[in-house]
Design a protein around this motif. Structure first.
Motif, PDB file in Angstrom:
ATOM      1  N   ASP A 184       0.435  -4.821  20.520  1.00  0.00           N
ATOM      2  CA  ASP A 184       1.591  -6.025  20.410  1.00  0.00           C
ATOM      3  C   ASP A 184       2.856  -5.440  20.704  1.00  0.00           C
ATOM      4  O   ASP A 184       3.603  -6.288  21.460  1.00  0.00           O
ATOM      5  CB  ASP A 184       1.293  -6.481  18.982  1.00  0.00           C
ATOM      6  N   TRP A 185       3.523  -4.388  20.257  1.00  0.00           N
ATOM      7  CA  TRP A 185       4.454  -3.910  20.459  1.00  0.00           C
ATOM      8  C   TRP A 185       4.754  -3.882  22.041  1.00  0.00           C
ATOM      9  O   TRP A 185       5.855  -4.096  22.774  1.00  0.00           O
ATOM     10  CB  TRP A 185       4.721  -2.685  19.809  1.00  0.00           C
ATOM     11  N   PHE A 186       3.873  -3.158  22.612  1.00  0.00           N
ATOM     12  CA  PHE A 186       3.902  -2.803  24.122  1.00  0.00           C
ATOM     13  C   PHE A 186       4.131  -4.153  24.890  1.00  0.00           C
ATOM     14  O   PHE A 186       4.906  -4.462  25.719  1.00  0.00           O
ATOM     15  CB  PHE A 186       3.004  -1.997  24.376  1.00  0.00           C
ATOM     16  N   ALA A 187       3.182  -5.299  24.428  1.00  0.00           N
ATOM     17  CA  ALA A 187       3.487  -6.586  25.127  1.00  0.00           C
ATOM     18  C   ALA A 187       4.676  -7.362  24.852  1.00  0.00           C
ATOM     19  O   ALA A 187       5.083  -7.669  26.023  1.00  0.00           O
ATOM     20  CB  ALA A 187       2.124  -7.538  24.872  1.00  0.00           C
ATOM     21  N   MET A 188       5.060  -7.146  23.594  1.00  0.00           N
ATOM     22  CA  MET A 188       6.233  -7.982  23.355  1.00  0.00           C
ATOM     23  C   MET A 188       7.654  -7.298  23.889  1.00  0.00           C
ATOM     24  O   MET A 188       8.390  -7.710  24.381  1.00  0.00           O
ATOM     25  CB  MET A 188       6.615  -7.906  21.847  1.00  0.00           C
ATOM     26  N   SER A 189       7.593  -5.781  23.642  1.00  0.00           N
ATOM     27  CA  SER A 189       8.825  -4.976  24.017  1.00  0.00           C
ATOM     28  C   SER A 189       8.746  -4.607  25.508  1.00  0.00           C
ATOM     29  O   SER A 189       9.653  -5.099  26.363  1.00  0.00           O
ATOM     30  CB  SER A 189       8.893  -3.702  23.210  1.00  0.00           C
ATOM     31  N   GLU A 190       7.684  -4.121  26.052  1.00  0.00           N
ATOM     32  CA  GLU A 190       7.640  -3.714  27.471  1.00  0.00           C
ATOM     33  C   GLU A 190       7.350  -4.660  28.451  1.00  0.00           C
ATOM     34  O   GLU A 190       7.765  -4.575  29.534  1.00  0.00           O
ATOM     35  CB  GLU A 190       6.958  -2.566  27.403  1.00  0.00           C
ATOM     36  N   LEU A 191       6.412  -5.400  28.209  1.00  0.00           N
ATOM     37  CA  LEU A 191       5.915  -6.394  29.114  1.00  0.00           C
ATOM     38  C   LEU A 191       6.793  -7.820  29.222  1.00  0.00           C
ATOM     39  O   LEU A 191       7.180  -8.397  30.166  1.00  0.00           O
ATOM     40  CB  LEU A 191       4.438  -6.724  28.892  1.00  0.00           C
ATOM     41  N   ALA A 192       7.013  -8.182  27.802  1.00  0.00           N
ATOM     42  CA  ALA A 192       7.913  -9.476  27.612  1.00  0.00           C
ATOM     43  C   ALA A 192       9.475  -9.442  27.713  1.00  0.00           C
ATOM     44  O   ALA A 192      10.209 -10.301  27.705  1.00  0.00           O
ATOM     45  CB  ALA A 192       7.365 -10.371  26.242  1.00  0.00           C
ATOM     46  N   GLY A 193       9.646  -8.008  27.418  1.00  0.00           N
ATOM     47  CA  GLY A 193      11.393  -7.584  27.463  1.00  0.00           C
ATOM     48  C   GLY A 193      12.137  -8.324  26.086  1.00  0.00           C
ATOM     49  O   GLY A 193      13.264  -8.604  26.274  1.00  0.00           O
ATOM     50  N   ILE A 194      11.309  -8.482  24.871  1.00  0.00           N
ATOM     51  CA  ILE A 194      11.882  -8.853  23.855  1.00  0.00           C
ATOM     52  C   ILE A 194      12.822  -7.736  23.138  1.00  0.00           C
ATOM     53  O   ILE A 194      11.961  -6.796  23.248  1.00  0.00           O
ATOM     54  CB  ILE A 194      10.590  -9.570  22.963  1.00  0.00           C
ATOM     55  N   GLU A 195      13.909  -8.084  22.907  1.00  0.00           N
ATOM     56  CA  GLU A 195      14.692  -6.941  22.190  1.00  0.00           C
ATOM     57  C   GLU A 195      14.204  -6.759  20.927  1.00  0.00           C
ATOM     58  O   GLU A 195      13.816  -7.603  20.222  1.00  0.00           O
ATOM     59  CB  GLU A 195      16.114  -7.320  22.508  1.00  0.00           C
ATOM     60  N   ASN A 196      14.349  -5.637  20.420  1.00  0.00           N
ATOM     61  CA  ASN A 196      14.426  -5.358  19.249  1.00  0.00           C
ATOM     62  C   ASN A 196      13.100  -5.553  18.391  1.00  0.00           C
ATOM     63  O   ASN A 196      12.842  -5.859  17.360  1.00  0.00           O
ATOM     64  CB  ASN A 196      15.381  -6.093  18.197  1.00  0.00           C
ATOM     65  N   VAL A 197      12.083  -4.987  19.201  1.00  0.00           N
ATOM     66  CA  VAL A 197      10.759  -4.907  18.567  1.00  0.00           C
ATOM     67  C   VAL A 197      10.279  -3.669  18.004  1.00  0.00           C
ATOM     68  O   VAL A 197      10.476  -2.682  18.843  1.00  0.00           O
ATOM     69  CB  VAL A 197       9.688  -5.482  19.635  1.00  0.00           C
ATOM     70  N   LYS A 198      10.041  -3.596  16.905  1.00  0.00           N
ATOM     71  CA  LYS A 198       9.517  -2.128  16.216  1.00  0.00           C
ATOM     72  C   LYS A 198       8.273  -2.340  15.805  1.00  0.00           C
ATOM     73  O   LYS A 198       7.366  -3.239  15.711  1.00  0.00           O
ATOM     74  CB  LYS A 198      10.338  -1.883  14.855  1.00  0.00           C
ATOM     75  N   LEU A 199       7.568  -0.785  15.926  1.00  0.00           N
ATOM     76  CA  LEU A 199       6.382  -0.682  15.503  1.00  0.00           C
ATOM     77  C   LEU A 199       6.263  -0.224  14.034  1.00  0.00           C
ATOM     78  O   LEU A 199       6.937   0.770  13.711  1.00  0.00           O
ATOM     79  CB  LEU A 199       5.571   0.159  16.385  1.00  0.00           C
ATOM     80  N   TYR A 200       5.644  -0.563  13.096  1.00  0.00           N
ATOM     81  CA  TYR A 200       5.710   0.104  11.756  1.00  0.00           C
ATOM     82  C   TYR A 200       4.425   1.181  12.005  1.00  0.00           C
ATOM     83  O   TYR A 200       3.055   0.517  11.759  1.00  0.00           O
ATOM     84  CB  TYR A 200       5.168  -1.290  10.839  1.00  0.00           C
ATOM     85  N   PRO A 201       4.128   2.314  12.100  1.00  0.00           N
ATOM     86  CA  PRO A 201       3.302   3.189  12.486  1.00  0.00           C
ATOM     87  C   PRO A 201       1.982   3.149  11.280  1.00  0.00           C
ATOM     88  O   PRO A 201       1.045   3.238  11.377  1.00  0.00           O
ATOM     89  CB  PRO A 201       4.069   4.472  12.772  1.00  0.00           C
ATOM     90  N   GLY A 202       2.691   3.387  10.128  1.00  0.00           N
ATOM     91  CA  GLY A 202       1.813   3.649   8.790  1.00  0.00           C
ATOM     92  C   GLY A 202       1.077   2.438   8.777  1.00  0.00           C
ATOM     93  O   GLY A 202      -0.170   2.582   8.150  1.00  0.00           O
ATOM     94  N   SER A 203       1.641   1.124   8.789  1.00  0.00           N
ATOM     95  CA  SER A 203       0.787  -0.255   8.879  1.00  0.00           C
ATOM     96  C   SER A 203       0.305  -0.415   7.575  1.00  0.00           C
ATOM     97  O   SER A 203       0.747  -0.059   6.456  1.00  0.00           O
ATOM     98  CB  SER A 203       0.027  -0.260  10.120  1.00  0.00           C
ATOM     99  N   MET A 204      -0.959  -0.970   7.520  1.00  0.00           N
ATOM    100  CA  MET A 204      -1.360  -1.569   6.188  1.00  0.00           C
ATOM    101  C   MET A 204      -2.203  -0.351   5.194  1.00  0.00           C
ATOM    102  O   MET A 204      -2.324  -0.572   4.025  1.00  0.00           O
ATOM    103  CB  MET A 204      -2.429  -2.656   6.378  1.00  0.00           C
ATOM    104  N   VAL A 205      -2.625   0.793   6.045  1.00  0.00           N
ATOM    105  CA  VAL A 205      -3.205   1.754   5.191  1.00  0.00           C
ATOM    106  C   VAL A 205      -2.066   2.203   4.740  1.00  0.00           C
ATOM    107  O   VAL A 205      -2.154   2.565   3.273  1.00  0.00           O
ATOM    108  CB  VAL A 205      -3.782   2.772   6.340  1.00  0.00           C
TER     109      VAL A 205
END
Length: 305
Positions: free
Chosen positions: A260-281
């Motif tokens: 989702d990060w790659f699609a939004m940030s790199e493909l769609a070019g949406i600014e300020n998209v972050k990944l929460y690496p630890g996520s729900m675990v």
């Protein structure tokens, strides 16, 4: 909040010209032309499958090198450890890097996207993912090499760029209203709805206020290659993203969320998209508030579904 699914793609369109060197998505059909004379570093992240055949010149860089421990697989790898890994792989800042995964499913793409995100956050700028990975390579009838490549060790000085990273405290601050961000849960609906949980998550459920945009939404049915995001305005509208507003993508371990990060940030070019690496675990192992947490009876029933 109700989960929704929305496909923001129209497949992979044929390109009419030479793509830019830093295009984040590289099609197999473009590989020879795009890499000619550029001397790219090809990172094969498949692990043991590397020995069975890989792209000529590719270096084996198993996905596990970019992941955390078993109890928190999405956890960031310490920067000094990443630096040692990069040096052992022979990475340098002035050569393009192409990331190659197996490419046999939409789930597998998350591995390539997570490695891409890790390298970008480490300061590498000329990065691309081979769309469809070795599956697309094989389907195109392209040759395989079984000779292992021994990279020439490099000397790097890595610092982590936090522009694309969200941590647990920042996410908790969003839930508490101390910070503004759009939270996007990249997991399949059954995880978002609390009907299923990762094996090392402490609790099922999701982050309060999060919307569900499953990673698979960016793939056409039956395709293992990610699609281009063509309706960026529609994507932003569906998620309620204002221009410049912070967006946080998460899943169980930062794997699906990387797609989702790659699609939004790199493909769609949406600014300020972050990944929460630890996520729900990671989030579920804290005392922070959660949503879509099933009751005791429902939780027991879910275990037998």
């Amino acid at each position: 909040m109700k989960a929704f699914a929305f496909v923001f793609l129209a497949g992979i369109a044929a390109l009419t010209g030479m793509p830019a060197a830093a295009d984040p998505l590289l099609e197999v059909a473009e590989f020879a032309d795009l890499t000619a004379g550029k001397d790219p570093i090809i990172l094969d992240i498949r692990g043991d499958a590397y020995a069975k055949g890989h792209i000529e010149g590719a270096v084996s860089a198993p996905y596990a090198l970019f992941r955390g421990p078993d109890e928190n697989p999405g956890q960031l790898v310490p920067v000094d450890q990443l630096e040692t890994t990069y040096e052992g792989l022979g990475l340098v800042m002035d050569r393009p890097i192409i990331i190659v995964s197996e490419g046999d499913s939409d789930n597998d793409f998350g591995a390539a996207a997570r490695v891409y995100w890790t390298l970008k956050s480490s300061g590498f700028t000329d990065l691309a993912v081979l769309n469809g990975g070795m599956t697309a390579w094989g389907q195109a009838g392209l040759p395989l090499d079984r000779n292992a490549v021994e990279p020439q060790p490099s000397d790097l000085d890595i610092t982590w760029d936090n522009r694309w990273t969200a941590d647990t405290q920042e996410v908790a601050d969003v839930v508490d209203g101390k910070r503004q961000a759009v939270l996007v849960d990249a997991r399949p609906p059954e995880f978002y709805e609390g009907k299923q949980a990762h094996e090392v998550a402490a609790r099922p459920g999701t982050i309060p206020g999060a919307q569900n945009l499953a990673h698979s939404s960016f793939f056409q049915s039956g395709s293992t290659s990610i699609g281009q995001v063509e309706d960026v305005a529609g994507l932003k509208s569906a998620l309620g993203i204002d221009d410049g507003e912070e967006v946080v993508s998460f899943c169980n371990t930062g794997h699906w969320a990387a797609t989702d990060w790659f699609a939004m940030s790199e493909l769609a070019g949406i600014e300020n998209v972050k990944l929460y690496p630890g996520s729900m675990v990671e989030y579920s192992q804290t005392d922070n508030e959660m949503a879509n947490v099933p009751g005791l009876l429902e939780n027991l029933l879910n275990q037998f579904r």
